[in-house]
Design an enzyme around this catalytic site. Structure first.
Site, mmCIF file in Angstrom:
data_model
loop_
_atom_site.group_PDB
_atom_site.id
_atom_site.type_symbol
_atom_site.label_atom_id
_atom_site.label_comp_id
_atom_site.label_asym_id
_atom_site.label_seq_id
_atom_site.Cartn_x
_atom_site.Cartn_y
_atom_site.Cartn_z
ATOM 1 N N PRO A 54 40.935 62.128 12.943
ATOM 2 C CA PRO A 54 41.988 62.736 12.129
ATOM 3 C C PRO A 54 41.699 64.192 11.844
ATOM 4 C CG PRO A 54 40.542 61.418 10.765
ATOM 5 C CD PRO A 54 40.098 61.204 12.187
ATOM 6 N N ASP A 93 43.198 63.214 7.962
ATOM 7 C CA ASP A 93 42.057 63.229 7.062
ATOM 8 C C ASP A 93 42.526 63.969 5.814
ATOM 9 O OD1 ASP A 93 39.497 62.758 6.323
ATOM 10 O OD2 ASP A 93 38.590 64.318 7.563
ATOM 11 N N TRP A 538 33.306 62.441 5.439
ATOM 12 C CA TRP A 538 32.916 61.987 6.789
ATOM 13 C C TRP A 538 32.847 60.468 6.854
ATOM 14 C CZ3 TRP A 538 33.912 65.034 10.391
ATOM 15 C CH2 TRP A 538 33.730 66.416 10.268
ATOM 16 N N GLN A 574 31.578 68.496 16.075
ATOM 17 C CA GLN A 574 31.643 67.171 15.463
ATOM 18 C C GLN A 574 30.420 66.318 15.774
ATOM 19 O OE1 GLN A 574 33.833 66.246 13.293
ATOM 20 N NE2 GLN A 574 34.980 68.145 13.488
ATOM 21 N N TRP A 578 31.952 63.865 12.960
ATOM 22 C CA TRP A 578 32.681 62.623 13.248
ATOM 23 C C TRP A 578 31.983 61.747 14.277
ATOM 24 C CZ3 TRP A 578 36.731 60.906 16.914
ATOM 25 C CH2 TRP A 578 37.493 59.837 16.395
ATOM 26 N N LYS A 611 35.425 84.757 17.522
ATOM 27 C CA LYS A 611 36.132 83.668 16.866
ATOM 28 C C LYS A 611 37.477 84.189 16.369
ATOM 29 C CE LYS A 611 32.439 80.911 14.867
ATOM 30 N NZ LYS A 611 31.770 80.533 13.633
ATOM 31 N N LYS A 614 41.597 85.470 10.573
ATOM 32 C CA LYS A 614 42.623 86.312 9.969
ATOM 33 C C LYS A 614 42.089 87.718 9.780
ATOM 34 C CE LYS A 614 45.230 82.850 7.496
ATOM 35 N NZ LYS A 614 45.183 82.029 6.307
#
Length: 1063
Positions: A54, A93, A538, A574, A578, A611, A614
């Site tokens: 999720p 999530d 998690w 992850q 996850w 990366k 903003k």
RNA sequence: GGGCGUAUAGCUCAGUCGGUUAGAGCGCAUCCCUGAUAAGGAUGAGGCCCCAGGUUCAAGUCCUGGUACGCCCA
């Protein structure tokens, strides 16, 4: 439109707007319920279970979310086409600190005190709202990108059924004795009264100057503790305030420690640091001990301000101690350092914490009572100095974490916390990992395996608000109950809680009475209350294999039929998130991992290689990108560009290239096909049966079918290995072959229609290849392929390519020899074009003859040789050997690959002998006798033709190009006949350009007039009139100029004026 | 500080089992082809395959040690 004029295929116009095609396809998918039908259709098939990790519904989706979602879509589509039933349940999530922080910002709150003043019920309601808002943005992006996942029945980690499943699993873990309470060191802001996450921590580093003190800890036991001449440990710290709770001193077991003296006192420091820590005037006494030998020596602690109930204040061993700076002896205060905590716990030392939650020392303490921890340093250092314990006091500049909200220096602080004892199941986890397929494979034993081998207990609890409440109720006497469902909680509390929102603060109001308690006690002393913590998000997401179904309380069978899963995929970050929680929760509860295959993707970077942020202004928003280039282009990029396991840069340039080179090339080939199939209704599906069997088709077709079937195998194997990049590269190469060689070389056959066997073969071959390549590309670019499928599909074929079956390679059509021969043909054509370019001889000018010298050339069948003459526009093609003799130069080189295999170490002398040999004689013998010999150090060595690379070049009068032992030579001599034939082709081209620019249909007949001022051109046109007329579909061809309107073309280069109009 | 990964043309990247002339695309220049194409083709300029050792008849490729960068963790 009457039936007679109905075209066999819907037109695929050459000009296409991909994003608008995609919108049309989306509409069709929705109207025809294609996704739903793909699930119904595979209902009886074997399950292939995919688990949706999720996304945190916090913030709006970025282009990096598209990456994982492409991978989550490609393989389920692929497996569905292979007949598997792939249920795809979306999920969100919902809990967690990031949501809380976002809401705090929205509300202008700062810290836990503010939240509690604001009201937890209202705060959590705002969190829920925030999550729902972001879910909408994710849903829109998910639909637009063509990610097929059931969002109508998405699981949400905040739903009561989900929370209940999580409770159930926690109770399983509790019952196994693996859910326990202990201290945890967390970065903590005393002003805001909250712990900070790692992410928050990273935003708040500031450079500060702290005291750096070296303090004497006199030894009270061990060989150096004798009365009178006793030595002291010299201990270094930058946080003098933690000395109040000093508990031990850590040394490295393998480091050598020595005693040094200045004549008056004796200090123990690590040997490499004697100079740095003590300075001038200190000499080693010769006494030395390893850290290990010093274990458990006791010392007198620096302050006696707090009480220790248990034995403490001795030397402990710790591997993390370094000799980089300080003294090699590290002060330990377990309440204020994670390393300290781990080390001291191993020695059974107490955790003493004199600092209160607001950052001040407990009131009753002497010297520092009530003082803020940071400002206590000064007083403490002064006191040490007064008592003669301070050895040195310096200023130390370093970067130290501060609260990003209020800039307060953070405290590493021991808080009571709940842990899952994952270390108890470490072996089981390692065993599960051993049977898991990781893509790329190095993660398994590398990053992930390393993490598992160094497994530490899972710190489960968070002192926060918006999360799954830890379902543990505690009586005043410390007895605890873990609750596994709302029903159970209802029974224990004696109320109906089936409609309870299992979040804070509501769940906190539920109390469990103690039936055995003395009824005369006040209520508070007779009931259990929930502990205040919520759990790590998690754990929520790791519980999704069962919690998404609300199992086992609900849908138990569905869960069992879908566990374990075959496939999960997320980005590499992850690994400890996850991927770990998915493996660990299942292993804790069921004894096995929840997944078999796991794909880890590299991160997506901006075009500038940084990366996206903003701050840098280099963010690529997914929705506008898809409206500009199309979702397919973005999908292709994510699935097939570069290596998905490595970081990749995405930008407009990369997407434009995909559109041009892959998507439009493919589409335009289909467009070409429909154009010619429709022209005069030349071809439709019912003609497939008329086509010759593949084995009877022209070699060009058989070559393409061979490449196609190789492609099927390649793509299938690559996708089975979860490697769409290899599949994509193979598809790109095939589409290029198809468009730029097969169609290019077959144009005339399409032009001529399907009436001849050759024409029927061409239409059938191109159709079959388009059909199959559409199927192969469908999982990656589902929009464009379905659009093409809809236009091309056979009457009995499924409405959507996504309802069709995955192709199976027909290996009988794979002919590797033919592939190699065609590759040779194409290399020779390239050499021929290079030779023409070199000598400025344009291709439209026919040439008399081309000579070729290349291994394998003699074996080329006539049909393939014809491809060369036609493409190079030459009349005759001969092997170089026909001129032979003195007209050709030969050079020979050793073929190391072949020689090395045979001679190994002896390769260099043989190679030398080949280079030294008379090239011409050697080649002639190789050609005549199929072998030759050379003299190597007095021995005769026999060579076969494939061990020698021969390059041959004609001497004079030829345009020559050659590479890697292959040579093409063009005869540049132009006869008047050849010149006129060239001029005729120029005229044809002029007319064709005019036809195109005046908007005529490809099958329109024209009337054509010409008048030439150049005598040679006039002669050429007259001579080739019939050929020209046939080529340009001229019904009439006359000298002069027409009456009335016509399209005029004037060429000064060739001295000709042309007029044409539709006949 | 530890783990993992990456390093090849100006840029983005391929490079199979180790084989002696290292490729593609983009960009630039000059041409060519074209009645599907927003395409295609040729040529040219552009390479210390990160560095240093080693293994091998032979290393961009395998091994060891460094350097730089990235990610994760401390």
């Amino acid at each position: 439109m009457s039936k007679a004029t109905k075209q066999p295929f819907p037109a695929l116009p050459a000009q296409v707007d991909l994003p608008s095609v995609e919108h049309e396809v989306l509409r069709r998918w929705s109207e025809q319920k294609v996704f739903e039908r793909s699930l119904e259709q595979t209902q009886g098939g074997p399950n292939w279970v995919f688990f949706e990790g999720p996304p945190t519904a916090n913030g709006t989706p970025g282009v990096h979310h598209v990456e994982a979602r492409v991978f989550k879509d490609v393989f389920p589509r692929f497996k569905t086409m292979k007949g598997f039933h792939v249920d795809r349940k979306a999920g969100w999530d919902c809990h967690g600190l990031p949501v809380e922080v976002a809401v705090e910002k929205e509300l202008g709150l700062s810290g836990k005190k503010d939240i509690e003043t604001f009201g937890v019920a209202e705060f959590n309601a705002r969190c829920r709202e925030s999550v729902l808002r972001n879910v909408d943005a994710f849903t829109a992006m998910t639909e637009r990108m063509g990610y097929w996942v059931n969002m109508d029945e998405a699981y949400r980690t905040m739903d009561p059924e989900y929370v209940e499943s999580v409770w159930w699993s926690l109770k399983q873990i509790w019952d196994k004795g693996l859910l326990t309470q202990d201290y945890r060191i967390s970065p903590y802001c005393p002003r805001c009264g909250t712990t900070l996450s790692d992410h928050e921590l990273a935003q708040g580093y500031e450079t500060v100057t702290d005291p750096s003190v070296y303090v004497r800890f006199p030894l009270t036991s061990g060989p150096l503790a004798e009365e009178g001449r006793g030595a002291a440990l010299l201990v270094w710290t930058t946080t003098p305030w933690t000395l109040v709770s000093n508990t031990a001193v850590a040394v490295h077991p393998g480091v050598d420690y020595v005693v040094a003296t200045d004549g008056t006192e004796r200090l123990v420091v690590a040997e490499p640091l004697v100079g740095a820590a003590l300075g001038e005037g200190w000499e080693p006494t010769g006494e030395r001990f390893t850290g290990a030998e010093m274990e458990r020596w006791t010392y007198r602690r620096p302050f006696g301000l707090v009480e220790f109930d248990e034995p403490a204040h001795f030397v402990v061993l710790a591997d993390y101690v370094t000799v980089e700076d300080g003294t090699g002896l590290v002060h330990q205060s377990p309440a204020f350092g994670a390393d300290d905590m781990a080390v001291c716990r191993a020695y059974g030392l107490p955790v003493v914490n004199p600092v209160r939650a607001d950052g001040t020392f407990e009131e009753h303490l002497d010297l520092v009572g009530g003082e803020f921890f940071k400002t206590a340093d000064q007083k403490l250092v002064a006191d040490l100095k007064e008592r003669g314990l301070l050895f040195r006091h310096l200023a130390y500049e370093h970067s130290y974490p501060h609260c990003w909200r209020c800039h307060t220096a953070l405290l590493y602080y021991a808080l009571p916390s709940w842990y899952i004892r994952t270390t108890a199941i470490k072996d089981r986890l390692l065993a599960e990992n051993a049977t898991t397929n990781w893509v790329p494979s190095n993660v398994k034993d590398g990053r992930y395996g390393e993490w598992l081998r160094n497994n530490i207990d899972w710190a489960l609890s968070r002192s926060r608000y918006w999360g799954t409440p830890l379902p543990i109720w505690e009586f005043p006497d410390g007895r605890q109950i873990c609750v596994g469902s709302l029903k159970e909680l209802g029974e224990l509390s004696g109320q109906d809680l089936s409609n309870l929102d299992p979040h804070r603060p509501y769940v906190d109001d539920v109390v469990i009475p103690d039936p055995d308690a003395d009824p005369s006690l006040p209520l508070e002393q007779r009931v259990a209350r929930r502990v205040p913590e919520v759990i790590d998000v998690w754990f929520d997401s790791g519980a999704m294999p069962f919690a998404q179904w609300g199992a086992p309380h609900r849908n138990r069978e569905t869960f069992e039929a879908n566990f374990p899963g075959q496939y999960i995929c997320e980005a590499i970050d992850q690994t400890r998130g996850w991927f770990y929680s998915m493996m660990t929760v299942s292993t804790l509860v069921f004894g096995e991992s929840s997944y078999e295959n796991v794909v880890c993707l590299g991160h997506i970077l901006a075009e500038d290689g940084r990366k996206m942020s903003k701050h840098l202004g280099n963010i690529l928003e997914p929705m506008p990108v898809m409206e500009r280039h199309g979702a397919d282009a973005l999908r292709w990029f994510m699935a097939a560009s570069g290596s998905p396991w490595m970081p990749r840069r995405v930008g407009h340039a990369a997407l434009e290239e995909i559109v041009r080179k892959v998507l439009l090339t493919y589409y335009n080939t289909a467009s070409f096909f429909t154009l010619y199939a429709n022209a005069g209704q030349a071809w439709s599906h019912d003609r497939l049966a008329d086509a010759p069997a593949p084995a009877d088709r022209p070699l060009l077709d058989r070559w393409l079918l061979s490449e196609l079937n190789t492609l099927v195998t390649t793509v299938d194997e690559a996708l089975e290995r979860f490697d769409p990049a290899v599949a994509g590269r193979a598809l790109t190469a095939f589409v290029d072959d198809l468009s730029n060689w097969y169609v290019r070389r077959s144009r005339r056959r399409f032009w001529a229609g399907a009436e001849t066997p050759e024409g029927a073969a061409a239409f059938a071959t191109l159709f079959e290849c388009l059909e199959t390549v559409t199927l192969l590309m469908a999982p990656i670019v589902p929009f464009l392929t379905d659009h093409v499928w809809d236009a091309l599909r056979r009457p009995d074929a499924p409405e959507s390519v996504h309802l069709a079956a995955w192709p199976v390679a027909d290996e009988s059509l794979i002919d590797t020899g033919l592939s190699e021969q065609m590759a040779l043909v194409r290399r020779l054509v390239e050499l021929g074009r290079a030779a023409r370019a070199d000598s400025n001889q344009r291709t439209r000018q026919p040439l008399a003859r081309v000579l070729v010298g290349a291994p394998g050339f003699e074996a080329l069948p006539e049909q393939l040789r014809a491809q060369i003459t036609d493409e190079l526009n030459v009349l005759q093609l001969d092997p170089l050997s026909v001129v032979g003799g003195d007209l050709v130069d030969y050079s020979v080189k050793p073929n190391f690959r072949a020689l090395g295999k045979r001679f190994g170490k002896g390769t260099p002398p043989v190679a030398k002998a080949v280079q030294a040999a008379d090239a011409k004689a050697l080649v002639e013998r190789l050609r005549a006798e199929g072998g030759a010999s050379v003299d190597v150090d007095g021995e005769t060595v026999a060579l076969s033709p494939d061990e020698v690379l021969v390059t041959e070049q004609p001497r004079e009068g030829w345009a020559v190009a050659s590479e890697s032992g292959e040579t093409v030579a063009l005869d540049l001599e132009l006869t008047p006949e050849l010149r006129r034939a060239g001029l005729a082709r120029e005229v044809v081209r002029l007319v064709q350009d005019a036809r195109k620019s005046s908007g005529l249909d490809i099958s329109d007949r024209i009337e054509l007039w010409w008048s030439a001022t150049d005598a040679t051109t006039a002669q050429a046109v007259a001579e080739h009139a019939a050929a020209i007329g046939g080529e340009v579909l001229a019904a009439t061809l006359a000298e002069g100029a027409p009456e009335g309107e016509s399209h005029e073309v004037v060429s000064e280069d060739f001295g000709i004026t042309l007029h044409l109009r539709r006949a």
